[in-house]
Design a protein around this motif. Structure first.
Motif, PDB file in Angstrom:
ATOM      1  N   GLN A 176       5.618  23.782  99.336  1.00 19.26           N
ATOM      2  CA  GLN A 176       6.336  25.242  99.343  1.00 19.26           C
ATOM      3  C   GLN A 176       6.045  25.766 100.621  1.00 19.26           C
ATOM      4  O   GLN A 176       4.771  26.501 100.545  1.00 19.26           O
ATOM      5  CB  GLN A 176       6.217  26.051  97.939  1.00 19.26           C
ATOM      6  N   SER A 217      14.614  22.496  90.519  1.00 20.25           N
ATOM      7  CA  SER A 217      14.024  24.037  90.575  1.00 20.25           C
ATOM      8  C   SER A 217      15.223  24.897  90.314  1.00 20.25           C
ATOM      9  O   SER A 217      16.297  24.723  90.793  1.00 20.25           O
ATOM     10  CB  SER A 217      13.303  24.351  91.643  1.00 20.25           C
ATOM     11  N   GLN A 276      15.338  27.587  91.978  1.00 21.47           N
ATOM     12  CA  GLN A 276      15.365  27.875  93.127  1.00 21.47           C
ATOM     13  C   GLN A 276      16.588  27.282  93.978  1.00 21.47           C
ATOM     14  O   GLN A 276      17.056  27.725  95.026  1.00 21.47           O
ATOM     15  CB  GLN A 276      14.250  27.873  94.079  1.00 21.47           C
ATOM     16  N   THR A 288      17.760  31.963  94.471  1.00 18.06           N
ATOM     17  CA  THR A 288      16.566  31.741  95.059  1.00 18.06           C
ATOM     18  C   THR A 288      16.078  33.309  95.783  1.00 18.06           C
ATOM     19  O   THR A 288      16.530  34.124  95.349  1.00 18.06           O
ATOM     20  CB  THR A 288      16.684  30.748  96.279  1.00 18.06           C
ATOM     21  N   LYS A 289      14.991  33.311  96.361  1.00 20.47           N
ATOM     22  CA  LYS A 289      14.280  34.497  96.714  1.00 20.47           C
ATOM     23  C   LYS A 289      14.111  34.600  98.341  1.00 20.47           C
ATOM     24  O   LYS A 289      14.457  33.593  98.643  1.00 20.47           O
ATOM     25  CB  LYS A 289      13.071  34.632  96.068  1.00 20.47           C
ATOM     26  N   PHE A 294      12.172  31.680 100.994  1.00 16.85           N
ATOM     27  CA  PHE A 294      12.136  30.363 100.063  1.00 16.85           C
ATOM     28  C   PHE A 294      13.177  29.525 100.726  1.00 16.85           C
ATOM     29  O   PHE A 294      13.585  28.570 100.214  1.00 16.85           O
ATOM     30  CB  PHE A 294      12.716  30.573  98.671  1.00 16.85           C
ATOM     31  N   TYR A 325      12.305  25.604 100.784  1.00 20.15           N
ATOM     32  CA  TYR A 325      12.162  25.041  99.702  1.00 20.15           C
ATOM     33  C   TYR A 325      13.383  24.989  98.949  1.00 20.15           C
ATOM     34  O   TYR A 325      13.699  24.150  98.269  1.00 20.15           O
ATOM     35  CB  TYR A 325      11.086  26.215  99.007  1.00 20.15           C
ATOM     36  N   ALA A 326      14.201  26.106  98.777  1.00 23.55           N
ATOM     37  CA  ALA A 326      15.401  26.343  98.086  1.00 23.55           C
ATOM     38  C   ALA A 326      16.462  25.160  98.612  1.00 23.55           C
ATOM     39  O   ALA A 326      17.084  24.580  97.729  1.00 23.55           O
ATOM     40  CB  ALA A 326      16.131  27.561  98.264  1.00 23.55           C
ATOM     41  N   LYS A 372      15.379  21.644  97.286  1.00 22.45           N
ATOM     42  CA  LYS A 372      15.634  21.429  95.835  1.00 22.45           C
ATOM     43  C   LYS A 372      17.096  21.365  95.731  1.00 22.45           C
ATOM     44  O   LYS A 372      17.589  20.657  94.848  1.00 22.45           O
ATOM     45  CB  LYS A 372      15.069  22.633  95.186  1.00 22.45           C
ATOM     46  N   THR A 405       9.635  30.398  86.957  1.00 20.72           N
ATOM     47  CA  THR A 405       8.500  30.282  87.721  1.00 20.72           C
ATOM     48  C   THR A 405       7.094  29.797  86.949  1.00 20.72           C
ATOM     49  O   THR A 405       6.837  30.622  85.941  1.00 20.72           O
ATOM     50  CB  THR A 405       8.138  31.825  88.459  1.00 20.72           C
ATOM     51  N   TRP A 440       5.284  36.655  92.263  1.00 18.02           N
ATOM     52  CA  TRP A 440       6.645  36.111  92.345  1.00 18.02           C
ATOM     53  C   TRP A 440       7.480  37.007  91.456  1.00 18.02           C
ATOM     54  O   TRP A 440       8.549  37.165  91.825  1.00 18.02           O
ATOM     55  CB  TRP A 440       6.531  34.684  91.965  1.00 18.02           C
ATOM     56  N   CYS A 445      15.603  38.246  94.753  1.00 17.43           N
ATOM     57  CA  CYS A 445      16.274  37.225  94.986  1.00 17.43           C
ATOM     58  C   CYS A 445      17.695  37.447  95.471  1.00 17.43           C
ATOM     59  O   CYS A 445      18.188  38.341  95.586  1.00 17.43           O
ATOM     60  CB  CYS A 445      16.498  36.457  93.469  1.00 17.43           C
TER      61      CYS A 445
END
Length: 220
Positions: free
Chosen positions: A87, A134, A136, A140-141, A144, A147-148, A151, A179, A197, A202
């Motif tokens: 991540q 995930s 995410q 998501t946020k 990210f 990572y998002a 995934k 999370t 987090w 998000c």
């Protein structure tokens, strides 16, 4: 008790540890893999591996395959759990290309490569591939993006594998829908020293819809 074996990547992490422990308690032969040379106590056998190297290097793939087969011994590989993930967090303008690429290599390419490597073993056992997804991927946020994206790609890969490998091998995604509280995601400080987090806005507007943290010990 079962004569089956499972290979779990990211076996040293909180989620990976919980997965290994559950399989071990159910009588499975558990082969764990992670970056460290030293294996954890909650596995039957351990194979150290650099998933980024495996994603890119044919000799690393061959060596890993041979090591896994040796670790399995007479046990039949029935399940591959692609749990390992990295991540790398940063806003779009500051995200290093190497961090972007490493995220895709480890979170998406490595699960595909391992499925390729172990396809015949899983087919012979009428086994399955479980990719750990995930929330995410859909909600998501900020920071990210790498990572998002990885995934979301992993979820897409899982659907494609289910079609391409079926009916000999089943492919499924197990989505982590909260999370998970780990040492790097404490209530006060999140990974890389960022705020916790539970207070990050998000993409769907406002803040993540999480009333409480998930705990890796509660993973089923």
């Amino acid at each position: 008790m079962t004569d089956g074996a499972v290979l779990v990547t990211g076996a040293l992490g909180g989620i990976g540890s919980a997965i290994c422990t559950r399989f071990l308690a159910a009588g499975w032969f558990v082969v764990g893999t992670d970056l460290s040379q030293a294996g954890p106590p909650h596995v039957s056998a351990y194979v150290p591996a650099d998933l980024r190297a495996i994603a890119h290097n044919a000799s690393a793939r061959a060596a890993f395959h041979d090591a896994v087969i040796a670790a399995l011994g007479p046990a039949r590989l029935r399940t591959l759990v692609n749990n390992a993930a990295t991540q790398r967090l940063a806003p779009t303008g500051a995200l290093a290309i190497d961090d972007w690429q490493a995220t895709q290599d480890i979170n998406v390419t490595a699960p595909f490569v391992l499925t390729q490597l172990l396809r015949e073993n899983l087919r012979d056992a009428q086994g399955c591939v479980v990719n750990i997804g995930s929330v995410q991927a859909q909600a998501t946020k900020r920071e990210f993006v790498a990572y998002a994206t990885s995934k979301a790609a992993l979820h897409g890969l899982t659907r494609a594998l289910a079609v391409d490998l079926g009916p000999d091998i089943r492919a499924m995604a197990r989505c982590i829908c909260s999370t998970i509280r780990l040492p790097t995601t404490s209530s006060g400080t999140g990974s890389m020293g960022r705020p916790g987090w539970s207070t990050w806005p998000c993409a769907c507007g406002g803040y993540p819809a999480m009333a409480r943290w998930g705990r890796h010990g509660r993973i089923r």
